[in-house]
Enzyme design. Structure first.
Site, PDB file in Angstrom:
ATOM      1  N   ASP A  86      -1.593  -1.304  -4.055  1.00 52.12           N
ATOM      2  CA  ASP A  86      -1.820  -0.549  -5.294  1.00 52.12           C
ATOM      3  C   ASP A  86      -0.629  -0.680  -6.238  1.00 52.12           C
ATOM      4  OD1 ASP A  86       0.102   1.370  -4.223  1.00 52.12           O
ATOM      5  OD2 ASP A  86      -1.536   2.103  -2.973  1.00 52.12           O
ATOM      6  N   ASN A 114      -0.324   4.535  -0.652  1.00 49.06           N
ATOM      7  CA  ASN A 114      -1.016   5.778  -0.277  1.00 49.06           C
ATOM      8  C   ASN A 114      -1.734   5.689   1.062  1.00 49.06           C
ATOM      9  OD1 ASN A 114      -3.068   4.082  -1.031  1.00 49.06           O
ATOM     10  ND2 ASN A 114      -4.059   5.517  -2.445  1.00 49.06           N
ATOM     11  N   ASP A 160       0.858  -1.185   0.000  1.00 56.22           N
ATOM     12  CA  ASP A 160       0.000   0.000   0.000  1.00 56.22           C
ATOM     13  C   ASP A 160       0.897   1.239   0.000  1.00 56.22           C
ATOM     14  OD1 ASP A 160      -1.853   1.996   0.454  1.00 56.22           O
ATOM     15  OD2 ASP A 160      -2.188   1.463   2.565  1.00 56.22           O
ATOM     16  N   ASP A 214      -4.103   3.732   2.470  1.00 57.78           N
ATOM     17  CA  ASP A 214      -5.554   3.552   2.621  1.00 57.78           C
ATOM     18  C   ASP A 214      -5.894   2.106   2.980  1.00 57.78           C
ATOM     19  OD1 ASP A 214      -5.021   2.249   0.252  1.00 57.78           O
ATOM     20  OD2 ASP A 214      -6.540   3.306  -0.941  1.00 57.78           O
ATOM     21  N   HIS A 217      -4.278 -17.717  -5.179  1.00 56.70           N
ATOM     22  CA  HIS A 217      -5.279 -16.954  -4.433  1.00 56.70           C
ATOM     23  C   HIS A 217      -6.553 -17.740  -4.160  1.00 56.70           C
ATOM     24  CE1 HIS A 217      -6.341 -16.572  -8.634  1.00 56.70           C
ATOM     25  NE2 HIS A 217      -7.537 -16.173  -8.297  1.00 56.70           N
ATOM     26  N   ASP A 260      -8.859 -16.250 -17.084  1.00 55.46           N
ATOM     27  CA  ASP A 260      -9.620 -16.768 -15.954  1.00 55.46           C
ATOM     28  C   ASP A 260     -10.825 -17.591 -16.418  1.00 55.46           C
ATOM     29  OD1 ASP A 260     -10.395 -16.667 -13.012  1.00 55.46           O
ATOM     30  OD2 ASP A 260     -12.168 -15.723 -13.922  1.00 55.46           O
ATOM     31  N   GLU A 315      -6.598 -20.705 -16.987  1.00 55.11           N
ATOM     32  CA  GLU A 315      -7.025 -21.388 -15.769  1.00 55.11           C
ATOM     33  C   GLU A 315      -8.028 -22.474 -16.146  1.00 55.11           C
ATOM     34  OE1 GLU A 315      -9.292 -20.662 -11.502  1.00 55.11           O
ATOM     35  OE2 GLU A 315      -9.858 -19.539 -13.284  1.00 55.11           O
TER      36      GLU A 315
END
Length: 540
Positions: free
Chosen positions: A28, A22, A20, A24, A329, A198, A254
């Protein structure tokens, strides 16, 4: 003809959890740019980004609302172009995750489709049924029916194989196929080097009015919406068109439920012509110890080691360049799922990545990251059902949640650990994912430790890119016990990878004497290799 991806070692980045920049709480693109020197030193040469398109984030970016724009949480198009430019400066290639089976229900196509039955985008999606009756009894992978009522109140339903906010595209419509090609061209014209495609195996569906036999309603009817014959036809059209226009593009598909024969069909240059496919059928699990008194969905299970070996050797002997992975993931991390200790986690890395094929390393794998502990899975009805059943069967809620955290895919998406600061150097504020990582294994801590996971992976990746392990033939040796031993050979070079997951030492005859990598304890003398439990070695 040699291609850039012949020697690719891919690093999968889950952008929301990587860095990260920035503050938040969400990773990113600028954060990824910041960490490119780390990735270069690690030795990987290809980056795969999970989706970064504009999205309501119902499914963490796989519900795309705008394929032509970057989600503001991730940054801007200028940030993406800067990342692409910097990655190429570091001699790294970049793969975009490409979602072509479905969109978000917030996508302009779908929003127009539900305004009128005469919309030109109505046929971009799959509508069926009449008078408020569902066409069939098929179940969604995310629970419940694949059918959701048409918001236009026509009495029809729209099809969604995943979440109800992710309507499937109608690939029978040639305009949809053309639109997907145009989106791919947009990113490839920017300089993207390849696409991770995907869920492509789901683009074709059977007769929508055919029920799947059985007494369950709805029922998972996978043969009716996975690996249908038209998938080959449409992917052939898609891939051959792109490769004609972009000869160096790398297409990684995938194919989660594809067996080895189907995988070969998808890789056939005269057929679907993908360059590699990811299957979820590598890890054969031992289901014998599951508790029959409640759902097995989140019950941990061991690896059926013998079946796993048989499965792997078939893939190695059948597919020219298999995809090699331990984590992603959608799966629990290997250090939580199967490895009983740090030695075993390193041994699984040697086992998988030094085989024949293209390695994909999931972010944090090189640190030995395990699943995080998430206290509550808000909005996940599957977790609520599992905990209810498990507690009714006699488990405590904590015991049930421990099982969930070992098996749930969200628990594998915790923030990357860069240093020992409160949020691991990922951010200065609480991360988007509300979980606890009890490990003290940051990249900073491991940098100067010669025995760390990080330095182990650096050696492993360097070895993977040598000619022998990048191009050599493969032969598994039939060594009894819970062992995994194979040989790689190329011209006059050869090496063995020997791993002992058993509870007792093993002895192997070998003429190899040059130790390339080692985990645990061994003895090597007079043509005999003695490997202690939870030990492995690479000998040349």
């Amino acid at each position: 003809m040699k291609k850039w991806y012949d020697n690719a070692v891919i690093y999968q980045i889950y952008p929301k959890s990587f860095q990260d920049s920035n503050q938040d709480g969400v990773g990113d693109l600028q954060g990824i740019i910041k960490r490119l020197p780390y990735l270069k030193k690690l030795g990987v040469n290809t980056l795969w980004l999970n989706p970064i398109y504009v999205s309501p984030q119902v499914d963490n970016g796989y519900d795309v609302a705008n394929y032509y724009a970057i989600d503001p949480q991730m940054g801007s198009m200028a940030d993406f172009e800067a990342l692409l430019k910097e990655a190429h400066k570091f001699d790294m290639h970049l793969l975009m995750d490409f979602v072509l089976n479905h969109t978000s229900d917030q996508h302009p196509w779908f929003q127009d489709a539900i305004k009128s039955k005469d919309s030109i985008y109505r046929d971009y999606y799959i509508f069926a049924g009449e008078n408020g009756k569902r066409p069939n009894n098929w179940a969604s992978f995310f629970g419940g029916s694949v059918w959701e009522k048409d918001p236009l109140n026509t009495g029809e339903y729209y099809f969604h194989l995943f979440d109800k906010h992710m309507p499937d595209l109608n690939w029978k419509n040639p305009e949809v196929r053309h639109a997907m090609l145009d989106i791919a061209r947009f990113w490839l014209d920017k300089g993207v080097d390849g696409l991770r495609i995907d869920a492509f195996i789901h683009v074709a569906k059977a007769d929508l009015y055919q029920n799947f036999p059985g007494n369950i309603d709805p029922v998972v009817a996978e043969p009716f919406y996975a690996n249908r014959p038209q998938v080959l036809e449409w992917m052939n059209e898609f891939s051959h068109t792109l490769k004609a226009e972009y000869p160096d593009v790398y297409l990684l598909g995938e194919a989660s439920s594809a067996d080895v024969t189907l995988a070969n069909d998808y890789l056939d240059p005269n057929g679907a012509a993908l360059d590699s496919v990811i299957t979820f059928r590598y890890f054969t699990e031992d289901l014998s110890k599951l508790n029959p008194n409640f759902s097995d969905q989140y019950q941990p299970r061991d690896l059926d080691f013998e079946a796993f070996k048989q499965n792997q050797v078939v893939w190695q002997q059948t597919v020219d360049k298999p995809n090699l992975y331990l984590n992603n993931h959608d799966l629990p991390r290997i250090a939580t799922r199967f490895a009983k200790n740090d030695n075993q986690a390193k041994m699984y890395a040697l086992l998988m990545h030094l085989q024949k094929g293209t390695s994909v390393i999931y972010y944090g794998e090189e640190l030995g990251l395990r699943n995080i502990n998430i206290p509550e899975y808000e909005g996940d009805e599957s977790v609520d059902r599992f905990v209810k059943e498990a507690t009714e069967a006699g488990l405590t809620k904590d015991e049930a949640m421990d099982m969930v955290n070992q098996m749930h895919r969200l628990a594998s998406r915790g923030p990357m650990l860069w240093d020992d600061s409160p949020y691991g150097g990922f951010s200065n504020v609480e991360p988007w994912i509300k979980g606890i990582n009890e490990q003290n294994v940051s990249a900073q801590d491991q940098e100067d430790d010669p025995n760390s996971f990080l330095n182990f992976y650096r050696k492993l990746i360097s070895l993977k890119q040598t000619e022998l392990f990048a191009k050599g033939a493969y032969r598994m040796l039939n060594i009894p016990g819970k062992t995994y031993v194979y040989e790689r050979h190329l011209d006059d070079q050869s090496a063995i990878v020997a791993l002992n997951f058993d509870h007792h030492s093993i002895e192997i005859d070998t003429d190899k004497t040059d130790v390339l990598m080692v985990v645990g304890d061994y003895e090597l003398h007079d043509g005999k290799l003695l490997l202690e439990p939870d030990s492995g070695i690479v000998l040349k």
